[in-house]
Design an enzyme around this catalytic site. Sequence first.
Site, PDB file in Angstrom:
ATOM      1  CD  GLU A 254      -3.153  -1.048   2.028  1.00 54.81           C
ATOM      2  OE1 GLU A 254      -2.943  -0.610   3.169  1.00 54.81           O
ATOM      3  OE2 GLU A 254      -4.268  -1.408   1.646  1.00 54.81           O
TER       4      GLU A 254
ATOM      5  CD  GLU B 262      -4.261  -6.090   2.154  1.00 53.57           C
ATOM      6  OE1 GLU B 262      -5.076  -5.404   2.808  1.00 53.57           O
ATOM      7  OE2 GLU B 262      -3.038  -5.963   2.240  1.00 53.57           O
TER       8      GLU B 262
HETATM    9  C1  BGP Z   1      -4.881  -2.887   4.555  1.00 53.10           C
HETATM   10  C2  BGP Z   1      -3.572  -3.431   5.042  1.00 53.10           C
HETATM   11  C3  BGP Z   1      -3.679  -4.700   5.796  1.00 53.10           C
HETATM   12  C4  BGP Z   1      -4.960  -4.942   6.516  1.00 53.10           C
HETATM   13  C5  BGP Z   1      -6.188  -4.345   5.896  1.00 53.10           C
HETATM   14  C6  BGP Z   1      -7.410  -4.284   6.775  1.00 53.10           C
HETATM   15  O1  BGP Z   1      -4.812  -1.509   4.407  1.00 53.10           O
HETATM   16  O2  BGP Z   1      -2.686  -3.669   3.979  1.00 53.10           O
HETATM   17  O3  BGP Z   1      -2.522  -4.876   6.535  1.00 53.10           O
HETATM   18  O4  BGP Z   1      -4.884  -4.927   7.848  1.00 53.10           O
HETATM   19  O5  BGP Z   1      -5.963  -3.058   5.404  1.00 53.10           O
HETATM   20  O6  BGP Z   1      -7.312  -3.216   7.660  1.00 53.10           O
HETATM   21  P1  BGP Z   1      -7.579  -3.372   9.200  1.00 53.10           P
HETATM   22  O7  BGP Z   1      -6.677  -4.456   9.663  1.00 53.10           O
HETATM   23  O8  BGP Z   1      -7.240  -2.054   9.797  1.00 53.10           O
HETATM   24  O9  BGP Z   1      -9.008  -3.698   9.334  1.00 53.10           O
END
Ligand code: BGP
Length: 484
Positions: free
Chosen positions: A180, A383
């Site tokens: 990201e 993701e």
């Molecule tokens: C993305 C990241 C992840 C992950 C996901 C969900 O931005 O790459 O590492 O965690 O978001 O976010 P969160 O864990 O804050 O719910």
Amino acid sequence: MTSAEQRFPEGFLWGASTAASQCEGAWDKDGKGETILDHMTNGDHDNPRRITMNIEPELTYPSQRGCHQYERFEEDIALFAELGLKTYRLSLNWARIFPNGDDEEPNQAGIEHYRRLFQCMKDHGIEPTVTMTHYDIPWNLCVKYGGWKNRELIPLFLNYARTIFTEYKGLVKRWLTFNEINFGIVSYGECVTSGIIPRSGKVVMDDPDATNEEINDRFLALHHEYLASALAVKLAHEIDPEIQVGCMQTGFSFYPLTSKPEDAAAQQRDMELWMYYSLDVMCKGHYPYWAPRYFKDRGITLTVSDEDQAILKEGTVDFISFSYYKTDCSSATIKGDPNDWAYGADNPELEKSDWGWAIDPAGLRWLCNDLYARYEMPLMIVENGLGEYDKLEEDGSCHDEGHIVYLRKHIEALAQAIRDGVDVIGYCPWSAIDIVSAGTGEMKKRYGFIYVDADDYGNGSYDRYRKDSFFWYQRVIESNGSEL
Ligand code: BGP
């Protein structure tokens, strides 16, 4: 099979994802150094996580324990094989390989750990997709060098890159450079991606009091990361021509809040800055045409030398990977909450998750088409998922219908994008197993196909249980997406 069933190409990479700092734990085992995530406390939707300079015994640091995957990886990989994953997207913890980031020699125990992990995946027929750095920059690089705003990190990263490309040659064919990376334009990414410790200690989405110097540093840090990524791409191809290297972006999609021309202009600016800024550099090998004016208007003094331009041009990525959770709206007048996850106005048409993220499957088709039209590169969704409060029943079952509904709709949208003609090579929902949330540090914000018996404070057996979504996704993969 009818044509309606042949929605996903043969060899489509059905997978699932995690990140080392959220699942491994074992933060001080086998010679691993500390990372910025090891210094980040827990939080929740209303209370941001904090970075503490020292580890304070009375505070909770969730990344230090993750979901214990470091010790339990064999069990997890066997479960992923049962799930049917073709690929498992994971990240390496840089500080397991180079504990301080600037060590002359790598930590052999860290290298051997990942070799065992990759071998185990190979034995189970699962291909790794590996992020080189996913929010876990060695702490020493943050404290001693000031993070990525310091150009000296480029050779240190390349040393790490050379080590892992060489050590895992033949075992890993698909790498992603920086997780990201496009978050680097705001405070959150400045901290977790660029390793610049926030002045206030608070990890917020966008600090409204950021100074000009701090904003300048964000763009400088990003420039160094782009150069490091480009040099790593070139190096990977030299070491093993079979390696494919992708960039990894947060999949921001903005819609104009209204049909007012000013909102349409705001949407265009938001997409340019949040998405295409990084993508242009990493896929086209140069900064976007509007960057000089943007920098000038904001007093950003980034200079890109001819040599740097040549590096960016020579190190463009082989494919684009991105995360996709939500969409936002752009408005000329309404700004989002700077503490919230993304920076935009609320979309009145969409429902939100329990953590306030707008649920928008159609936006995934929109974004796939938008990116493919611009860059004409293969896309991989690495993701996509929904954070939910799941409940483990006494008999060990977990009825997580919410995940199934969310993922089904997104896979349907993806199938549409593929029918539109977009070259999508894989889909890895977040997350393969329950892990610590990156944004809030909570364990109860669950995304996984596998339930982990642990709470926000590290209580629980950490035993694994298959959720209903596990059996559902197993059928999706078995049928190559025709049974949803
Ligand atoms: C993305 C990241 C992840 C992950 C996901 C969900 O931005 O790459 O590492 O965690 O978001 O976010 P969160 O864990 O804050 O719910």
